[in-house]
Design a protein around this motif. Structure first.
Motif, PDB file in Angstrom:
ATOM      1  N   GLU A 149       0.879  -1.286   0.149  1.00 43.56           N
ATOM      2  CA  GLU A 149      -0.042  -0.042  -0.135  1.00 43.56           C
ATOM      3  C   GLU A 149       0.914   1.091  -0.030  1.00 43.56           C
ATOM      4  O   GLU A 149       0.676   2.257  -0.675  1.00 43.56           O
ATOM      5  CB  GLU A 149      -1.021   0.154   1.354  1.00 43.56           C
ATOM      6  CG  GLU A 149      -2.042  -1.170   1.334  1.00 43.56           C
ATOM      7  CD  GLU A 149      -3.256  -0.531   1.092  1.00 43.56           C
ATOM      8  OE1 GLU A 149      -3.632   0.668   0.816  1.00 43.56           O
ATOM      9  OE2 GLU A 149      -4.308  -1.370   1.507  1.00 43.56           O
ATOM     10  N   ARG A 150       1.730   1.280   0.924  1.00 42.81           N
ATOM     11  CA  ARG A 150       2.791   2.486   1.006  1.00 42.81           C
ATOM     12  C   ARG A 150       3.586   2.718  -0.467  1.00 42.81           C
ATOM     13  O   ARG A 150       3.478   3.791  -0.791  1.00 42.81           O
ATOM     14  CB  ARG A 150       3.683   2.072   1.945  1.00 42.81           C
ATOM     15  CG  ARG A 150       4.754   3.419   2.208  1.00 42.81           C
ATOM     16  CD  ARG A 150       5.836   3.052   3.293  1.00 42.81           C
ATOM     17  NE  ARG A 150       5.123   3.833   4.543  1.00 42.81           N
ATOM     18  CZ  ARG A 150       5.668   4.490   5.408  1.00 42.81           C
ATOM     19  NH1 ARG A 150       7.382   4.536   5.077  1.00 42.81           N
ATOM     20  NH2 ARG A 150       5.290   5.017   6.454  1.00 42.81           N
ATOM     21  N   ASP A 151       3.853   1.828  -0.917  1.00 35.15           N
ATOM     22  CA  ASP A 151       4.757   1.590  -2.208  1.00 35.15           C
ATOM     23  C   ASP A 151       3.866   2.185  -3.358  1.00 35.15           C
ATOM     24  O   ASP A 151       4.340   3.127  -3.936  1.00 35.15           O
ATOM     25  CB  ASP A 151       5.556   0.314  -2.524  1.00 35.15           C
ATOM     26  CG  ASP A 151       6.186   0.535  -3.883  1.00 35.15           C
ATOM     27  OD1 ASP A 151       7.073   1.249  -4.120  1.00 35.15           O
ATOM     28  OD2 ASP A 151       5.758  -0.570  -4.646  1.00 35.15           O
ATOM     29  N   TRP A 152       2.769   1.778  -3.474  1.00 37.33           N
ATOM     30  CA  TRP A 152       1.796   2.296  -4.819  1.00 37.33           C
ATOM     31  C   TRP A 152       1.436   3.380  -4.297  1.00 37.33           C
ATOM     32  O   TRP A 152       1.447   4.316  -5.273  1.00 37.33           O
ATOM     33  CB  TRP A 152       0.833   1.006  -5.104  1.00 37.33           C
ATOM     34  CG  TRP A 152       1.291   0.063  -5.778  1.00 37.33           C
ATOM     35  CD1 TRP A 152       1.526  -1.445  -5.366  1.00 37.33           C
ATOM     36  CD2 TRP A 152       1.711  -0.013  -7.210  1.00 37.33           C
ATOM     37  NE1 TRP A 152       2.146  -2.210  -6.658  1.00 37.33           N
ATOM     38  CE2 TRP A 152       2.047  -1.061  -7.776  1.00 37.33           C
ATOM     39  CE3 TRP A 152       1.607   1.104  -8.302  1.00 37.33           C
ATOM     40  CZ2 TRP A 152       2.532  -1.500  -8.816  1.00 37.33           C
ATOM     41  CZ3 TRP A 152       1.958   0.784  -9.437  1.00 37.33           C
ATOM     42  CH2 TRP A 152       2.313  -0.510  -9.789  1.00 37.33           C
ATOM     43  N   PHE A 153       0.625   3.624  -3.461  1.00 35.55           N
ATOM     44  CA  PHE A 153      -0.162   4.810  -3.031  1.00 35.55           C
ATOM     45  C   PHE A 153       0.598   6.168  -2.513  1.00 35.55           C
ATOM     46  O   PHE A 153       0.491   7.322  -3.223  1.00 35.55           O
ATOM     47  CB  PHE A 153      -1.271   4.665  -2.051  1.00 35.55           C
ATOM     48  CG  PHE A 153      -2.450   4.009  -2.644  1.00 35.55           C
ATOM     49  CD1 PHE A 153      -2.947   4.320  -3.839  1.00 35.55           C
ATOM     50  CD2 PHE A 153      -2.819   2.654  -1.720  1.00 35.55           C
ATOM     51  CE1 PHE A 153      -4.221   3.514  -4.242  1.00 35.55           C
ATOM     52  CE2 PHE A 153      -3.715   2.124  -2.356  1.00 35.55           C
ATOM     53  CZ  PHE A 153      -4.462   2.462  -3.481  1.00 35.55           C
ATOM     54  N   ARG A 154       1.616   6.044  -1.816  1.00 34.08           N
ATOM     55  CA  ARG A 154       2.449   7.036  -1.279  1.00 34.08           C
ATOM     56  C   ARG A 154       3.595   7.309  -2.037  1.00 34.08           C
ATOM     57  O   ARG A 154       3.963   8.370  -2.174  1.00 34.08           O
ATOM     58  CB  ARG A 154       2.854   6.665   0.178  1.00 34.08           C
ATOM     59  CG  ARG A 154       1.536   7.001   1.083  1.00 34.08           C
ATOM     60  CD  ARG A 154       1.628   6.751   2.539  1.00 34.08           C
ATOM     61  NE  ARG A 154       2.413   7.811   3.063  1.00 34.08           N
ATOM     62  CZ  ARG A 154       2.898   7.947   4.211  1.00 34.08           C
ATOM     63  NH1 ARG A 154       2.919   6.820   4.791  1.00 34.08           N
ATOM     64  NH2 ARG A 154       3.712   8.922   4.619  1.00 34.08           N
TER      65      ARG A 154
ATOM     66  N   GLU B  22       5.565  10.580  -2.408  1.00 29.38           N
ATOM     67  CA  GLU B  22       6.240  10.905  -1.178  1.00 29.38           C
ATOM     68  C   GLU B  22       7.600  10.038  -0.964  1.00 29.38           C
ATOM     69  O   GLU B  22       7.665   9.103  -1.505  1.00 29.38           O
ATOM     70  CB  GLU B  22       5.245  10.388  -0.145  1.00 29.38           C
ATOM     71  CG  GLU B  22       4.191  11.304   0.135  1.00 29.38           C
ATOM     72  CD  GLU B  22       3.250  10.796   1.108  1.00 29.38           C
ATOM     73  OE1 GLU B  22       3.877  10.098   2.282  1.00 29.38           O
ATOM     74  OE2 GLU B  22       2.197  11.143   1.101  1.00 29.38           O
ATOM     75  N   GLN B  23       8.428  10.678  -0.314  1.00 31.78           N
ATOM     76  CA  GLN B  23       9.867  10.025   0.057  1.00 31.78           C
ATOM     77  C   GLN B  23       9.838   9.550   1.131  1.00 31.78           C
ATOM     78  O   GLN B  23      10.223  10.100   2.154  1.00 31.78           O
ATOM     79  CB  GLN B  23      10.950  11.122  -0.113  1.00 31.78           C
ATOM     80  CG  GLN B  23      10.859  11.703  -1.456  1.00 31.78           C
ATOM     81  CD  GLN B  23      11.599  10.703  -2.735  1.00 31.78           C
ATOM     82  OE1 GLN B  23      12.147   9.930  -2.373  1.00 31.78           O
ATOM     83  NE2 GLN B  23      10.715  10.807  -3.683  1.00 31.78           N
ATOM     84  N   VAL B  24       9.207   8.246   1.390  1.00 31.79           N
ATOM     85  CA  VAL B  24       8.935   7.540   2.712  1.00 31.79           C
ATOM     86  C   VAL B  24       9.879   6.098   2.737  1.00 31.79           C
ATOM     87  O   VAL B  24       9.875   5.548   1.738  1.00 31.79           O
ATOM     88  CB  VAL B  24       7.603   7.189   3.068  1.00 31.79           C
ATOM     89  CG1 VAL B  24       6.667   8.515   3.421  1.00 31.79           C
ATOM     90  CG2 VAL B  24       6.952   6.744   2.008  1.00 31.79           C
ATOM     91  N   PRO B  25      10.310   5.978   3.872  1.00 30.08           N
ATOM     92  CA  PRO B  25      11.216   4.493   3.908  1.00 30.08           C
ATOM     93  C   PRO B  25      10.206   3.453   3.882  1.00 30.08           C
ATOM     94  O   PRO B  25       8.810   3.600   4.020  1.00 30.08           O
ATOM     95  CB  PRO B  25      11.921   4.804   5.051  1.00 30.08           C
ATOM     96  CG  PRO B  25      10.962   5.611   6.011  1.00 30.08           C
ATOM     97  CD  PRO B  25      10.240   6.629   5.175  1.00 30.08           C
TER      98      PRO B  25
END
Length: 176
Positions: free
Chosen positions: A72-77, A83-86
């Motif tokens: 979810e984080r990879d595709w959406f954020r 977004e630059q999130v780890p």
């Protein structure tokens, strides 16, 4: 620790959304699958969630929960919103850690991480249109948010099938 995953009552029933628009239906199906995974985890202990009970597979319910938070984080954020999130559980040199490193994982903390990630994604997506496009940084092609919803729904459908088998092996509970 005696923590157990909270039991939930599923409330998103997409078949009741037949007269709603495409976005409402897409959100309902995605939320239905999110709830299904949480429902499959509900009431289980941390040890049960970590259990790889369908040998020789390394899948566990906790691994699936961690994996879906990452996906979810990879595709959406990361991809869609830029977004630059780890990573949450993985690393560039260990892209399967969400599955492989559950033996000593903190199930309660990982469950909370999943819920926080879903809440954040809902905030990110609320003002966005299914027609909005982005260039996928890996494939270098233009995609729509609609396409990402389709990817996520199929990803959950596949892994919720795995969750069905895992839960049945753990305590005999079945249902979809």
């Amino acid at each position: 620790m005696n923590w157990r995953a909270p039991e939930i009552t599923r409330v998103h029933h997409p078949v009741t959304f037949t007269e709603f628009g495409e976005r409402a239906l897409a959100d309902a199906w995605l939320d239905h699958h999110r709830e299904t995974l949480l429902w499959k985890c509900g009431g289980l202990t941390a040890d049960q969630l970590r259990s790889r009970c369908v040998e020789p597979s390394n899948l566990s319910l906790l691994g699936l929960l961690r994996h879906m938070a990452e996906v979810e984080r990879d595709w959406f954020r990361t991809r869609f919103a830029g977004e630059q999130v780890p990573y949450l559980f993985c690393a560039d040199d260990d892209l399967t850690a969400e599955f492989d490193k559950v033996d000593k994982a903190d199930a309660e903390a990982d469950h909370a991480t999943y819920l926080r990630e879903i809440d954040r994604i809902r905030q990110v997506l609320a003002p966005r249109s299914l027609d909005e496009t982005f260039v996928d940084p890996r494939r270098k092609i233009t995609m729509t948010l609609r396409w990402v919803y389709s990817v996520m729904i199929q990803e959950y459908a596949r892994h919720n099938g795995h969750a069905d088998l895992l839960r049945e092996r753990l305590d005999g509970t079945t249902g979809h």
